[in-house]
Design an enzyme around this catalytic site. Sequence first.
Site, mmCIF file in Angstrom:
data_model
loop_
_atom_site.group_PDB
_atom_site.id
_atom_site.type_symbol
_atom_site.label_atom_id
_atom_site.label_comp_id
_atom_site.label_asym_id
_atom_site.label_seq_id
_atom_site.Cartn_x
_atom_site.Cartn_y
_atom_site.Cartn_z
ATOM 1 N N TYR A 193 0.825 -1.211 0.000
ATOM 2 C CA TYR A 193 0.000 0.000 0.000
ATOM 3 C C TYR A 193 0.866 1.271 0.000
ATOM 4 C CZ TYR A 193 -4.320 -2.677 0.767
ATOM 5 O OH TYR A 193 -5.402 -3.526 0.630
ATOM 6 N N ASN A 197 -13.179 -3.946 3.256
ATOM 7 C CA ASN A 197 -13.943 -4.171 2.020
ATOM 8 C C ASN A 197 -13.594 -5.497 1.342
ATOM 9 O OD1 ASN A 197 -11.469 -3.499 1.076
ATOM 10 N ND2 ASN A 197 -12.101 -1.693 -0.064
HETATM 11 P P1 IDP Z 1 -8.746 -0.785 -4.174
HETATM 12 O O1 IDP Z 1 -8.611 -1.788 -3.038
HETATM 13 O O2 IDP Z 1 -10.156 -0.713 -4.678
HETATM 14 O O3 IDP Z 1 -7.735 -0.984 -5.258
HETATM 15 P P2 IDP Z 1 -7.115 1.476 -3.228
HETATM 16 O O4 IDP Z 1 -7.358 2.899 -3.537
HETATM 17 O O5 IDP Z 1 -5.944 0.798 -3.846
HETATM 18 O O6 IDP Z 1 -8.473 0.676 -3.568
HETATM 19 O O7 IDP Z 1 -7.025 1.360 -1.649
HETATM 20 C C1 IDP Z 1 -6.543 0.195 -1.031
HETATM 21 C C2 IDP Z 1 -7.364 -0.088 0.198
HETATM 22 O O8 IDP Z 1 -7.231 0.981 1.141
HETATM 23 C C3 IDP Z 1 -8.880 -0.165 -0.052
HETATM 24 O O9 IDP Z 1 -9.292 -1.416 -0.581
HETATM 25 C C4 IDP Z 1 -9.404 0.093 1.335
HETATM 26 O O10 IDP Z 1 -9.250 -1.059 2.158
HETATM 27 C C5 IDP Z 1 -8.459 1.192 1.808
HETATM 28 N N1 IDP Z 1 -8.952 2.535 1.475
HETATM 29 C C6 IDP Z 1 -8.830 3.169 0.266
HETATM 30 N N2 IDP Z 1 -9.387 4.396 0.277
HETATM 31 C C7 IDP Z 1 -9.892 4.551 1.520
HETATM 32 C C8 IDP Z 1 -10.605 5.632 2.168
HETATM 33 O O11 IDP Z 1 -10.894 6.675 1.583
HETATM 34 N N3 IDP Z 1 -10.961 5.422 3.475
HETATM 35 C C9 IDP Z 1 -10.666 4.274 4.149
HETATM 36 N N4 IDP Z 1 -9.988 3.243 3.591
HETATM 37 C C10 IDP Z 1 -9.610 3.361 2.283
#
Ligand code: IDP
Length: 134
Positions: free
Chosen positions: A49, A112
């Site tokens: 990440y 998620n």
């Molecule tokens: P993705 O998993 O759909 O590729 P990314 O932007 O790569 O999304 O973010 C990685 C993970 O970080 C997400 O799956 C989620 O668990 C967490 N995350 C991303 N954006 C947010 C946010 O705005 N609030 C809280 N957690 C977030």
Amino acid sequence: MERTYVMLKPDAYERRLIGEIISRIERKNFKITDIKMLNLNKAMLAKHYAHLVNKPFYSALEKFMMSGPVVAMIVEGENVVQGIRNLMGATKWLEAIQGTIRGDYANNTTENLIHGSDSIENAEIEIERFFGSK
Ligand code: IDP
Ligand code: MG
């Protein structure tokens, strides 16, 4: 054949949704070519990440991702990178449409359920990171 890196997150394990999510991947006719359960540490997460380490939610994300085991998989198929992203649904749970994994089961944006690589290039980097050269 195209391949991607998929990771079922600790909430999928805790909620006993591993089988349900794997079933959706298999019913789509994607092929799981390797699978293992592992526990992540801070160093692995900081690499995985790297694009999020400076976000305000990063410490909560880190804590969550170390709260239990993850299930790591290599998944193969035609256009599988985008195909898995479609099965997953949008990152923000309120934007994830019904019928997607997140749309059906997530009510939180951090917790998620599933990770899937966002490009062919990142898929190969992530497979190397979690499975070594294959
Ligand atoms: P993705 O998993 O759909 O590729 P990314 O932007 O790569 O999304 O973010 C990685 C993970 O970080 C997400 O799956 C989620 O668990 C967490 N995350 C991303 N954006 C947010 C946010 O705005 N609030 C809280 N957690 C977030
Ligand atoms: Mg991502």
